[in-house]
Design an enzyme around this catalytic site. Structure first.
Site, PDB file in Angstrom:
ATOM      1  N   LYS A 261      -4.904  -0.767  10.416  1.00 48.80           N
ATOM      2  CA  LYS A 261      -3.749  -1.360   9.732  1.00 48.80           C
ATOM      3  C   LYS A 261      -2.999  -2.194  10.770  1.00 48.80           C
ATOM      4  O   LYS A 261      -2.314  -1.657  11.638  1.00 48.80           O
ATOM      5  CB  LYS A 261      -2.845  -0.282   9.145  1.00 48.80           C
ATOM      6  CG  LYS A 261      -1.706  -0.878   8.332  1.00 48.80           C
ATOM      7  CD  LYS A 261      -0.930   0.164   7.580  1.00 48.80           C
ATOM      8  CE  LYS A 261      -0.010  -0.476   6.541  1.00 48.80           C
ATOM      9  NZ  LYS A 261       0.956  -1.399   7.098  1.00 48.80           N
TER      10      LYS A 261
ATOM     11  N   LYS B 191      -0.726   6.327   8.071  1.00 46.77           N
ATOM     12  CA  LYS B 191       0.111   5.796   9.159  1.00 46.77           C
ATOM     13  C   LYS B 191       0.081   6.715  10.384  1.00 46.77           C
ATOM     14  O   LYS B 191       0.018   7.932  10.257  1.00 46.77           O
ATOM     15  CB  LYS B 191       1.562   5.669   8.674  1.00 46.77           C
ATOM     16  CG  LYS B 191       1.747   4.710   7.510  1.00 46.77           C
ATOM     17  CD  LYS B 191       1.736   3.259   7.938  1.00 46.77           C
ATOM     18  CE  LYS B 191       3.035   2.846   8.542  1.00 46.77           C
ATOM     19  NZ  LYS B 191       3.982   2.276   7.591  1.00 46.77           N
TER      20      LYS B 191
ATOM     21  N   CYS C  11      14.098  14.933  47.610  1.00 45.58           N
ATOM     22  CA  CYS C  11      14.652  16.129  48.219  1.00 45.58           C
ATOM     23  C   CYS C  11      14.041  16.260  49.615  1.00 45.58           C
ATOM     24  O   CYS C  11      12.835  16.100  49.794  1.00 45.58           O
ATOM     25  CB  CYS C  11      14.267  17.325  47.354  1.00 45.58           C
ATOM     26  SG  CYS C  11      14.444  18.884  48.207  1.00 45.58           S
TER      27      CYS C  11
ATOM     28  N   LEU D 178       0.849  -1.198   0.000  1.00 48.80           N
ATOM     29  CA  LEU D 178       0.000   0.000   0.000  1.00 48.80           C
ATOM     30  C   LEU D 178       0.877   1.237   0.000  1.00 48.80           C
ATOM     31  O   LEU D 178       1.950   1.242   0.605  1.00 48.80           O
ATOM     32  CB  LEU D 178      -0.863   0.033   1.264  1.00 48.80           C
ATOM     33  CG  LEU D 178      -1.946  -1.018   1.412  1.00 48.80           C
ATOM     34  CD1 LEU D 178      -2.469  -1.030   2.848  1.00 48.80           C
ATOM     35  CD2 LEU D 178      -3.088  -0.723   0.447  1.00 48.80           C
TER      36      LEU D 178
HETATM   37  S1  IVH Z   1      -4.769  -4.366   2.168  1.00 49.28           S
HETATM   38  C1  IVH Z   1      -3.166  -4.465  -2.212  1.00 49.28           C
HETATM   39  N1  IVH Z   1      -5.538  -4.022   4.644  1.00 49.28           N
HETATM   40  O1  IVH Z   1      -0.092  -3.593   5.108  1.00 49.28           O
HETATM   41  C2  IVH Z   1      -2.889  -4.178  -0.809  1.00 49.28           C
HETATM   42  N2  IVH Z   1      -3.248  -4.431   4.254  1.00 49.28           N
HETATM   43  O2  IVH Z   1       1.567  -2.003   3.154  1.00 49.28           O
HETATM   44  C3  IVH Z   1      -3.440  -5.203   0.099  1.00 49.28           C
HETATM   45  N3  IVH Z   1      -1.908  -4.515   6.295  1.00 49.28           N
HETATM   46  O3  IVH Z   1       1.382  -6.169   3.311  1.00 49.28           O
HETATM   47  C4  IVH Z   1      -3.254  -4.862   1.502  1.00 49.28           C
HETATM   48  N4  IVH Z   1      -3.554  -4.182   7.711  1.00 49.28           N
HETATM   49  O4  IVH Z   1       0.557  -6.711   5.636  1.00 49.28           O
HETATM   50  C5  IVH Z   1      -4.503  -4.262   3.833  1.00 49.28           C
HETATM   51  N5  IVH Z   1      -6.391  -3.736   6.774  1.00 49.28           N
HETATM   52  C6  IVH Z   1      -5.360  -3.970   5.964  1.00 49.28           C
HETATM   53  C7  IVH Z   1      -4.062  -4.160   6.460  1.00 49.28           C
HETATM   54  C8  IVH Z   1      -3.029  -4.375   5.566  1.00 49.28           C
HETATM   55  C9  IVH Z   1      -2.256  -4.403   7.587  1.00 49.28           C
HETATM   56  C10 IVH Z   1      -0.523  -4.694   5.830  1.00 49.28           C
HETATM   57  C11 IVH Z   1      -0.338  -5.879   4.950  1.00 49.28           C
HETATM   58  C12 IVH Z   1       0.326  -5.362   3.721  1.00 49.28           C
HETATM   59  C13 IVH Z   1       0.807  -4.030   4.122  1.00 49.28           C
HETATM   60  C14 IVH Z   1       0.758  -3.101   2.938  1.00 49.28           C
END
Ligand code: IVH
Length: 675
Positions: A118, A318, A430, A86
């Site tokens: 995330k 993030k 103190c 992502l």
């Molecule tokens: S969608 C096409 N949803 O983030 C992209 N990823 O930077 C599919 N991740 O490798 C990823 N929570 O390990 C998606 N709710 C979430 C996520 C998530 C964590 C991680 C995943 C991925 C990374 C992408």
């Protein structure tokens, strides 16, 4: 015979479905419907049958989650649909730009998004063929990963079989493996007990557990899985309209999904979601490092497509990094409101957790020693939520040859009074008390409080102003306050100024116990202040008392005695006392109790039960107390003697069960005579 085998096969299928359903209820729904013992019974029944009929063991049997032999190496798996990554947004402006690109790309005014946490774990892909879990793989480089099927099978929340009678030919479920915070803490506790290295965070613990060639090690660690998407699929039943419907479908197939996911509208919805989750972050059961926004309508996702290795229809917003590396320039010592000395690291400014950090706490001398922190070191600083930034650890490899050790000062850096560390405390304090500016506000508030000098209306806001504007430095200054000085302060009318001056005046006539308590001597609470007042009768005798004399008072042990001696050993504190007396603070004095009378039953606790033949209960109590003993109403392990008369109650039984010395009236009299 054949027919019989068919019957057993059918029974085993039922048993496996039942066990997996209980797994789902326990590990995914967190809502078990049978006791553990019942579950164990079903599991053992299955194990027994499989032992008797090994030819009937299937790959999706719950018994096959554990016990596989260690591998020599992981095999490679090619992802039929690549596992992409992502793009990231680090602030609101970048989210706004993302939303604009999406709106322009679709020529739509307001976009429906699915917003979700995330997860801070490891991406995996679970491939189901004809409803059976066949292959599980890491993300790897996105195109080829490692086959970790055996390890993934040990995760109870991952279905081994889809709960469908006519399962899809192919379904690849994508998601994250992680370790819940509570399981991480438990694991580190175990590591500590075993003398093994602790994991730095749940993500490392999950990664370390998942990439084990021996699946039995993975099985011993509690890992969790959450689904967030799909990969390859040949599934007619799968929803093709929205991402949120797709997730609901995966949930119906018993995959865990994030409870916090939400459909929101437009940029405003995204940013509100971010704030909501950021506020909840600490209380979530797992670590997250941001939130993910996905265009919800799948047709729109397809229209937007991908750019290089990331989708145009999704973005990760993030959270600011919580840890950063920087240099420790120096260590200062701060004095808190209660006199606690805290070492504070002065840092080369570093951006962490969304702000620039220049100071971080080192807590106390023991922590500095434990982490082996030296001035000049490169350190890792952490800032989580609203908590004060702290130095987590040292990058020892980067220690310069001239790094210096730090020692806590023996005097308060603010007022110069002696700093002492009591044996059972982690911090130095103190002893400047009332004189130390750092402690002034707290000391004045305590001095004025209801159970101390009881100055009505002298609250926190007023004390802040008085001290900040250097109108009041010590409690004695309160007695010099005029209406004019008070009326000039913020939110202070003539009338309230007048009331406060009156209250201060009225507080001048007090009791010795209140005055002792008001001084704010460490470890001297209201009850101790009363004991001291009763024992000494006047302040000068208290101020002159040494540790031995103080310890002769009931309930005063070495720690309290030392606090009192330390307090009056500071000339500043004695000066403050003199100033208060000079400004008219007074109380009635008496000669006090005769000092150092030896009381033979001092410290002994008695309980009386039943009627004594020749003494009333009150008489017995008087005799015991006259020799320094105490009479209590209930028996506990702290009771020394239980005196038993006719028809004793349950206190007698309790005394027997606790092995406490039991006396009758004769025994009591002998003890009183001989002592
Ligand atoms: S969608 C096409 N949803 O983030 C992209 N990823 O930077 C599919 N991740 O490798 C990823 N929570 O390990 C998606 N709710 C979430 C996520 C998530 C964590 C991680 C995943 C991925 C990374 C992408």
């Amino acid at each position: 015979m054949n027919e019989n085998i068919e019957k057993i096969k059918f029974h085993l299928q039922q048993l496996r479905s039942e066990i997996e359903l209980h797994n789902y209820r326990y590990y995914v729904l967190d809502n078990p419907v049978i006791p553990d013992a019942e579950y164990d019974k079903l599991f053992r029944e299955l194990q027994q049958f499989e032992q008797d009929y090994p030819q009937l063991i299937t790959a999706d049997s719950p018994t096959q989650r554990v016990g596989a032999a260690p591998l020599k190496a992981f095999a490679q798996v090619t992802h039929r649909v690549p596992m992409l990554s992502l793009n990231n947004a680090f602030d609101d402006a970048e989210v706004e730009a993302f939303d604009r690109r999406v709106r322009e790309g679709l020529a739509v005014d307001c976009i429906e998004y699915n917003a979700e946490p995330k997860f801070d774990g490891l991406a995996v892909s679970l491939r189901y063929e004809n409803g059976l879990f066949k292959t599980g793989a890491t993300r790897g480089d996105g195109y080829t990963g490692e086959d970790i099927t055996l390890n993934l099978k040990t995760i109870r929340s991952i279905p081994l079989k889809l709960p469908l009678n006519d399962p899809p030919a192919i379904l690849e479920v994508r998601g994250e493996v992680l370790m819940l915070k509570k399981d991480f803490l438990r694991l580190n506790q175990q590591q500590l007990v075993k003398g093994e290295k602790e994991f730095a965070n749940p993500r490392n613990a999950a990664a370390g557990s998942l990439r084990q060639l021996d699946p039995n090690i993975t099985a011993s660690r509690r890992l969790a899985f959450f689904a967030y998407g799909i990969g390859d699929a040949q599934d007619t039943r799968m929803p093709k309209t929205t991402h949120s419907d797709l997730m609901a479908y995966l949930s119906s197939l018993h995959f865990p999904i994030a409870k916090e996911s939400q459909v929101v509208m437009g940029l405003k919805g995204l940013l509100e979601y971010y704030q909501t989750i950021a506020a909840k972050r600490e209380s979530l059961p797992y670590d997250i490092d941001g939130v993910v926004y996905k265009v919800n309508v799948i047709a729109q996702q397809e229209q937007l497509g991908f750019v290089s290795r990331a989708p145009r229809f999704a973005i990760a917003h993030k959270f600011p990094a919580q840890e950063a590396v920087t240099k420790l320039l120096d260590i200062d010592v701060q004095v808190g409101r209660t006199g606690a000395l805290t070492p504070v690291a002065r840092l080369q400014p570093v951006f962490v957790g969304g702000v620039t950090v220049t100071n971080a706490t080192l807590h106390n001398a023991d922590e500095i020693e434990r982490k082996d922190v030296r001035i000049g070191d490169t350190v890792i600083v952490r800032r989580a939520g609203d908590v004060i930034p702290e130095v987590v650890s040292v990058v020892v490899e980067k220690r310069p040859p001239d790094a210096r050790l730090f020692a806590m000062p023996s005097n308060c850096p603010v007022c110069g009074a002696k700093a002492v560390r009591l044996p059972d405390e982690a911090v130095s304090r103190c002893t400047g008390g009332l004189f130390c500016p750092a402690q002034r506000k707290q000391a004045i508030l305590h001095f004025a409080s209801r159970r101390a000098m009881d100055i009505d209306g002298l609250g926190e806001k007023l004390v802040d102003q008085l001290v900040d504007q250097a109108i009041v430095r010590t409690p004695a200054d309160l007695y010099r306050l005029g209406i004019a000085a008070l009326a000039n302060l913020e939110r202070m009318a003539d009338k309230s100024a007048n009331n406060i001056v009156k209250a201060i005046e009225a507080s001048k006539h007090t009791t010795l116990a209140r005055f002792i308590y008001a001084l704010g001597i460490r470890n001297v609470g209201e009850a101790t202040a009363k004991d001291l007042a009763a024992h000494f009768g006047n302040l000068d005798r208290l101020m002159a008392a040494d540790i031995e004399e103080l310890q002769q008072i009931a309930d005063i042990g070495p720690v309290v005695a030392q606090s009192i001696v330390d307090f009056f050993a500071e000339a500043h504190n004695c000066e403050a006392v003199e100033q208060l007396r000079a400004s008219g603070v007074h109380w009635d004095e008496h000669a006090g109790r005769p000092a150092a009378v030896y009381l033979p039953l001092q410290g002994k606790t008695f309980v009386l039960t039943g009627a004594l033949p020749h003494m009333s209960r009150d008489e017995a109590k008087e005799k015991i107390e006259a020799q320094g003993g105490k009479v209590s109403g209930s028996v506990s392990s702290k009771t020394d003697y239980v005196v038993v008369g006719a028809e004793p109650g349950s206190k007698y039984d309790k005394a027997v069960s606790l092995g406490i010395t039991i006396l009758d009236e004769d025994g009591l009299l002998k003890l009183l005579d001989h002592s």
